[in-house]
Design a protein around this motif. Structure first.
Motif, PDB file in Angstrom:
ATOM      1  N   LEU A 132      -3.204   2.316  -7.732  1.00 31.00           N
ATOM      2  CA  LEU A 132      -3.125   3.702  -7.263  1.00 31.00           C
ATOM      3  C   LEU A 132      -1.716   4.043  -6.799  1.00 31.00           C
ATOM      4  O   LEU A 132      -1.161   5.086  -7.166  1.00 31.00           O
ATOM      5  N   GLN A 133      -1.120   3.155  -6.010  1.00 27.35           N
ATOM      6  CA  GLN A 133       0.194   3.445  -5.433  1.00 27.35           C
ATOM      7  C   GLN A 133       1.295   3.487  -6.477  1.00 27.35           C
ATOM      8  O   GLN A 133       2.115   4.413  -6.496  1.00 27.35           O
ATOM      9  N   HIS A 134       1.314   2.479  -7.359  1.00 27.29           N
ATOM     10  CA  HIS A 134       2.437   2.357  -8.290  1.00 27.29           C
ATOM     11  C   HIS A 134       2.142   2.921  -9.679  1.00 27.29           C
ATOM     12  O   HIS A 134       3.075   3.147 -10.450  1.00 27.29           O
ATOM     13  N   GLY A 135       0.866   3.136  -9.977  1.00 26.52           N
ATOM     14  CA  GLY A 135       0.527   3.712 -11.269  1.00 26.52           C
ATOM     15  C   GLY A 135       0.215   5.190 -11.217  1.00 26.52           C
ATOM     16  O   GLY A 135       0.509   5.934 -12.158  1.00 26.52           O
ATOM     17  N   HIS A 136      -0.376   5.630 -10.096  1.00 25.50           N
ATOM     18  CA  HIS A 136      -0.809   7.028  -9.978  1.00 25.50           C
ATOM     19  C   HIS A 136      -0.134   7.773  -8.833  1.00 25.50           C
ATOM     20  O   HIS A 136      -0.419   8.950  -8.616  1.00 25.50           O
ATOM     21  N   ASP A 137       0.742   7.095  -8.094  1.00 19.92           N
ATOM     22  CA  ASP A 137       1.424   7.710  -6.957  1.00 19.92           C
ATOM     23  C   ASP A 137       0.423   8.252  -5.936  1.00 19.92           C
ATOM     24  O   ASP A 137       0.599   9.332  -5.372  1.00 19.92           O
ATOM     25  N   VAL A 138      -0.645   7.485  -5.723  1.00 15.01           N
ATOM     26  CA  VAL A 138      -1.678   7.847  -4.757  1.00 15.01           C
ATOM     27  C   VAL A 138      -1.740   6.726  -3.711  1.00 15.01           C
ATOM     28  O   VAL A 138      -1.993   5.571  -4.048  1.00 15.01           O
ATOM     29  N   GLY A 141      -4.297   3.553   1.166  1.00 14.00           N
ATOM     30  CA  GLY A 141      -4.403   2.485   2.143  1.00 14.00           C
ATOM     31  C   GLY A 141      -3.221   1.551   2.047  1.00 14.00           C
ATOM     32  O   GLY A 141      -2.176   1.893   1.494  1.00 14.00           O
ATOM     33  N   ILE A 142      -3.393   0.353   2.599  1.00 13.81           N
ATOM     34  CA  ILE A 142      -2.341  -0.659   2.630  1.00 13.81           C
ATOM     35  C   ILE A 142      -2.812  -1.880   1.849  1.00 13.81           C
ATOM     36  O   ILE A 142      -3.919  -2.373   2.076  1.00 13.81           O
ATOM     37  N   VAL A 143      -2.004  -2.342   0.938  1.00 12.56           N
ATOM     38  CA  VAL A 143      -2.319  -3.546   0.170  1.00 12.56           C
ATOM     39  C   VAL A 143      -2.217  -4.753   1.098  1.00 12.56           C
ATOM     40  O   VAL A 143      -1.169  -4.996   1.692  1.00 12.56           O
ATOM     41  N   VAL A 144      -3.299  -5.508   1.211  1.00 16.72           N
ATOM     42  CA  VAL A 144      -3.304  -6.698   2.068  1.00 16.72           C
ATOM     43  C   VAL A 144      -3.350  -7.938   1.190  1.00 16.72           C
ATOM     44  O   VAL A 144      -4.387  -8.317   0.671  1.00 16.72           O
ATOM     45  N   GLU A 164     -10.132  -6.413   4.085  1.00 11.86           N
ATOM     46  CA  GLU A 164     -10.542  -5.028   4.288  1.00 11.86           C
ATOM     47  C   GLU A 164     -10.527  -4.653   5.762  1.00 11.86           C
ATOM     48  O   GLU A 164     -10.190  -3.521   6.125  1.00 11.86           O
ATOM     49  N   ARG A 165     -10.879  -5.588   6.639  1.00 11.73           N
ATOM     50  CA  ARG A 165     -10.834  -5.308   8.071  1.00 11.73           C
ATOM     51  C   ARG A 165      -9.392  -5.264   8.573  1.00 11.73           C
ATOM     52  O   ARG A 165      -9.058  -4.480   9.470  1.00 11.73           O
ATOM     53  N   ILE A 166      -8.550  -6.126   8.002  1.00 16.77           N
ATOM     54  CA  ILE A 166      -7.130  -6.082   8.352  1.00 16.77           C
ATOM     55  C   ILE A 166      -6.547  -4.740   7.938  1.00 16.77           C
ATOM     56  O   ILE A 166      -5.818  -4.101   8.707  1.00 16.77           O
ATOM     57  N   GLU A 167      -6.881  -4.293   6.728  1.00 16.14           N
ATOM     58  CA  GLU A 167      -6.382  -3.000   6.257  1.00 16.14           C
ATOM     59  C   GLU A 167      -6.836  -1.878   7.191  1.00 16.14           C
ATOM     60  O   GLU A 167      -6.054  -0.979   7.524  1.00 16.14           O
ATOM     61  N   ALA A 168      -8.085  -1.917   7.624  1.00 13.09           N
ATOM     62  CA  ALA A 168      -8.600  -0.884   8.518  1.00 13.09           C
ATOM     63  C   ALA A 168      -7.805  -0.842   9.820  1.00 13.09           C
ATOM     64  O   ALA A 168      -7.516   0.247  10.357  1.00 13.09           O
ATOM     65  N   ASP A 169      -7.433  -2.014  10.337  1.00 15.32           N
ATOM     66  CA  ASP A 169      -6.606  -2.049  11.546  1.00 15.32           C
ATOM     67  C   ASP A 169      -5.206  -1.514  11.275  1.00 15.32           C
ATOM     68  O   ASP A 169      -4.649  -0.745  12.071  1.00 15.32           O
ATOM     69  N   LEU A 170      -4.637  -1.907  10.150  1.00 19.39           N
ATOM     70  CA  LEU A 170      -3.253  -1.534   9.861  1.00 19.39           C
ATOM     71  C   LEU A 170      -3.086  -0.036   9.636  1.00 19.39           C
ATOM     72  O   LEU A 170      -2.091   0.552  10.079  1.00 19.39           O
ATOM     73  N   VAL A 171      -4.027   0.593   8.952  1.00 19.76           N
ATOM     74  CA  VAL A 171      -3.874   2.029   8.688  1.00 19.76           C
ATOM     75  C   VAL A 171      -3.980   2.841   9.980  1.00 19.76           C
ATOM     76  O   VAL A 171      -3.579   4.019  10.013  1.00 19.76           O
ATOM     77  N   GLN A 180       2.698   2.201   1.884  1.00 17.35           N
ATOM     78  CA  GLN A 180       3.063   1.491   0.656  1.00 17.35           C
ATOM     79  C   GLN A 180       4.186   0.495   0.917  1.00 17.35           C
ATOM     80  O   GLN A 180       4.107  -0.665   0.505  1.00 17.35           O
ATOM     81  N   GLN A 181       5.211   0.927   1.615  1.00 21.70           N
ATOM     82  CA  GLN A 181       6.382   0.077   1.817  1.00 21.70           C
ATOM     83  C   GLN A 181       6.090  -1.100   2.735  1.00 21.70           C
ATOM     84  O   GLN A 181       6.723  -2.160   2.617  1.00 21.70           O
ATOM     85  N   PHE A 182       5.134  -0.930   3.643  1.00 27.10           N
ATOM     86  CA  PHE A 182       4.807  -1.995   4.591  1.00 27.10           C
ATOM     87  C   PHE A 182       4.472  -3.294   3.861  1.00 27.10           C
ATOM     88  O   PHE A 182       4.917  -4.370   4.256  1.00 27.10           O
ATOM     89  N   THR A 183       3.715  -3.191   2.797  1.00 30.41           N
ATOM     90  CA  THR A 183       3.338  -4.380   2.029  1.00 30.41           C
ATOM     91  C   THR A 183       4.561  -5.086   1.462  1.00 30.41           C
ATOM     92  O   THR A 183       4.706  -6.308   1.582  1.00 30.41           O
ATOM     93  N   HIS A 184       5.465  -4.330   0.855  1.00 28.45           N
ATOM     94  CA  HIS A 184       6.635  -4.945   0.224  1.00 28.45           C
ATOM     95  C   HIS A 184       7.552  -5.576   1.269  1.00 28.45           C
ATOM     96  O   HIS A 184       8.143  -6.638   1.021  1.00 28.45           O
ATOM     97  N   LEU A 185       7.668  -4.938   2.418  1.00 32.59           N
ATOM     98  CA  LEU A 185       8.487  -5.501   3.488  1.00 32.59           C
ATOM     99  C   LEU A 185       7.898  -6.817   3.986  1.00 32.59           C
ATOM    100  O   LEU A 185       8.633  -7.792   4.204  1.00 32.59           O
TER     101      LEU A 185
END
Length: 227
Positions: A132-138, A141-144, A164-171, A180-185
């Motif tokens: 979604l993020q890199h193919g559709h620019d959508v 959430g956060i890739v964990v 999924e629970r980690i993602e829920a906390d992070l968002v 999006q950038q958080f994952t790459h960092l």
């Protein structure tokens, strides 16, 4: 021992700010030229390095074109083309069946919703978020991945175990503009400094705000998590 920020939101903002200065060119490392190639590369990247995936897909993407090619390929033949990838037999099946569904149910186009993507075999929320993020620019959430899981727990941004629970906390705490950038960092820092075993705490830009920082850089080696 580093001192935690007053809140997880403040901690997250500080982490993003410092890592962005440390890794200004941080981005996805998988190589692809279209949405289908991205989907396949991410499926292959599960428990496999991006470097290995990129080496394998260089030939794969020249051999197979659209989703029909993958869907119609014999299982043994496609698996053989992936034999340097971890779990290549299972991943070959995921790719074949996902491409079959893309052809039959999505007019040959990679879906652009979370629900449709996660209906594809071998595609969980992590893979769907990347597509979604890199193919559709959508950005929903956060890739964990393993690095995000390790760093977010060490940095005190979550105490959860499951992605999924980690993602829920992070968002809830990471600024939405940086989802999006958080994952790459985290990936760049996890590879360079905050490794699963023997992290280099003495050379870490987050040491003074990390509740897991130790003067000797020691981390629980059994789990790769903080003491």
């Amino acid at each position: 021992m580093g001192t935690p920020r007053e809140s997880r939101a403040e901690q997250a903002a500080e982490v993003v700010d410092r890592l962005e200065r440390e890794y200004p060119d941080s981005t996805i490392s998988l190589r692809y030229s279209n949405r289908l190639e991205l989907l396949i590369a991410v499926i292959l990247s599960a428990q496999c390095t991006d470097e290995r995936v990129n080496a394998e897909t260089e030939h794969l993407f020249e051999t197979y074109d659209g989703p029909e090619d993958y869907a119609n390929a014999p299982q043994e033949e496609l698996a053989e083309d992936l034999n340097s990838i971890t779990y290549y037999n299972s991943k070959a099946e995921y790719i074949r069946e996902s491409c079959r569904m893309i052809v039959e149910e999505h007019d040959g186009e990679v879906p652009d919703t979370m629900d449709e993507l996660t209906d594809l075999p071998g595609v969980g929320r992590k893979t769907a978020n990347v597509v979604l993020q890199h193919g559709h620019d959508v950005v929903e959430g956060i890739v964990v991945d393993t690095h995000v899981r390790r760093l977010s727990r060490r940095l005190g941004l979550t105490e959860e175990e499951y992605p999924e629970r980690i993602e829920a906390d992070l968002v809830e705490v990471v600024p939405e503009d940086y989802w999006q950038q958080f994952t790459h960092l985290c990936i760049d820092h996890g590879r360079a400094v905050c490794t699963a075993r023997n992290p280099d705490c003495s050379d870490c830009v987050l040491a003074d705000v990390c509740p897991s920082e130790k003067g000797d850089g020691e981390v629980d080696l059994a789990s790769g998590e903080p003491w």
